[in-house]
Design a protein around this motif. Structure first.
Motif, mmCIF file in Angstrom:
data_model
loop_
_atom_site.group_PDB
_atom_site.id
_atom_site.type_symbol
_atom_site.label_atom_id
_atom_site.label_comp_id
_atom_site.label_asym_id
_atom_site.label_seq_id
_atom_site.Cartn_x
_atom_site.Cartn_y
_atom_site.Cartn_z
ATOM 1 N N TYR A 41 0.810 -1.211 0.000
ATOM 2 C CA TYR A 41 0.000 0.000 0.000
ATOM 3 C C TYR A 41 0.846 1.264 0.000
ATOM 4 O O TYR A 41 0.585 2.195 -0.772
ATOM 5 N N ARG A 97 0.632 3.768 -3.053
ATOM 6 C CA ARG A 97 -0.072 5.018 -2.775
ATOM 7 C C ARG A 97 0.810 6.212 -3.112
ATOM 8 O O ARG A 97 0.323 7.220 -3.649
ATOM 9 N N THR A 104 -0.283 9.205 -5.665
ATOM 10 C CA THR A 104 -0.426 10.594 -5.220
ATOM 11 C C THR A 104 0.555 11.509 -5.944
ATOM 12 O O THR A 104 0.223 12.658 -6.247
ATOM 13 N N VAL A 116 -3.652 2.869 6.693
ATOM 14 C CA VAL A 116 -4.243 2.445 5.426
ATOM 15 C C VAL A 116 -5.767 2.478 5.566
ATOM 16 O O VAL A 116 -6.308 2.386 6.677
ATOM 17 N N GLU A 147 -0.734 11.907 3.172
ATOM 18 C CA GLU A 147 -0.026 11.447 1.979
ATOM 19 C C GLU A 147 -0.220 12.390 0.799
ATOM 20 O O GLU A 147 0.714 12.677 0.046
#
Length: 341
Positions: free
Chosen positions: A81, A85, A89, A281, A298
């Motif tokens: 993850y 991620r 992003t 998460v 994030e």
């Protein structure tokens, strides 16, 4: 040992010309698909290009015309993850800044793989690079490229124009451990990430520092590979120990595997064992016992990374110190006081 990026100078047009036995101008004509090049000559040049792994300098060509508005990203290929991620992003932030992302996703950190990834980005004419690989494992010879770099994986030697942006992961782990100690636990066990990951080392360092500063026993470390499976397997070992009352896991996926292992051994969460993760998460909140964890913004991190990189591309001076974006402890039902003895 660090891996060196192969061929520090890189293959240039003159190398192709020497290999093919032609002039540099002829190579340029072939690369640019110019007419009136004899088929035999074109074949020799194309063979030399393939043998040497030459990539035309798209960046130089584009700069002669105008900006490319392409940002490169060097990342480790992973379905975990956190890394996945970060790629997502960064890609979204790149678009918001009016750039396009060229991604070099590395299946491993071998010398040739890293070199090929860097060359692919250069061939895309990137104006700057986001580095998201554990660069203590790789000798990234990026200083010779004179390109701005932004990274969350620690300062890269030899790069004059770079910005380092990250959460203080050691401090986050220290505070997570102190939180569990503050609930009354005599000590806190640690389910760590892989030994050769910078993030795992920082989180382990923070956990250990918190215990030592508090004068508490430092238990042996249990290592995993960031996966829920590893958390479950090591969790079965931890759950069978009577002296384990609190565990800080280096990421949420291992923590969620640990939750299952504890439940299967008949111990209760948090009445018998408290569990804390790291990453926040999306599914952490929706476990049978919602997971206490460490979280960060994030999207905000990606936006700051791109803002700093674009500023460097446009000629701003790099920041002198690392940029710390902060974190928060997110309290849920997986943590509580230790069982009464």
């Amino acid at each position: 040992m660090p891996y060196a990026v192969a061929n520090a100078r890189g293959v240039v047009m003159v190398d192709v010309a020497k290999r093919a036995g032609v002039s540099q101008k002829t190579v340029s004509r072939v690369v640019n698909n110019a007419p009136h090049v004899r088929p035999g000559v074109r074949d020799r040049v194309m063979t030399a290009i393939a043998e040497l792994g030459y990539h035309p300098n798209v960046a130089a060509q584009a700069l002669a015309r105008n900006r490319t508005h392409v940002i490169g990203m060097l990342a480790i290929a992973s379905d975990l993850y956190g890394p996945a991620r970060r790629v997502f992003t960064i890609e979204q932030a790149t678009r918001r800044h009016g750039f396009r992302l060229a991604l070099a996703s590395l299946p491993d950190l071998e010398r040739d793989t890293v070199a090929a990834g860097v060359q692919d980005l250069l061939g895309s004419g990137v104006e700057g690079i986001v580095v998201e690989v554990p660069n203590h494992l790789v000798d990234l010879d990026l200083g010779r490229l004179d390109l701005p770099v932004v990274t969350s994986a620690g300062r890269i030697a030899g790069v004059a124009r770079q910005a380092v942006i990250d959460t203080d992961q050691a401090d986050a782990a220290r505070q997570a451990t102190n939180y569990l100690l503050g609930l009354g636990h005599e000590t806190v066990w640690h389910l760590a990430g892989p030994r050769d990951w910078d993030a795992a080392r920082k989180r382990l360092t923070g956990w250990r520092a918190a215990l030592r500063d508090a004068g508490r026993r430092v238990p042996p470390v249990f290592y995993g590979d960031w996966s829920a499976r590893a958390g479950y397997q090591r969790g079965l070992e931890l759950a069978r120990r009577d002296d384990v009352t609190a565990v800080f896991a280096a990421n949420d996926h291992m923590a969620m595997g640990l939750l299952r292992a504890i439940a299967e051994t008949g111990r209760r969460i948090p009445e018998d064992i408290s569990v804390m993760g790291y990453d926040n998460v999306p599914e952490a909140e929706f476990q049978m016992v919602p997971l206490t964890t460490v979280g960060s913004d994030e999207s905000g991190t990606a936006e700051r990374m791109l803002s700093e990189l674009v500023a460097l591309i446009e000629g701003d001076e790099p920041p002198e110190a690392e940029i710390d974006l902060g974190f928060s402890l997110i309290f849920r039902r997986s943590s509580g006081p230790p069982p009464s003895r």
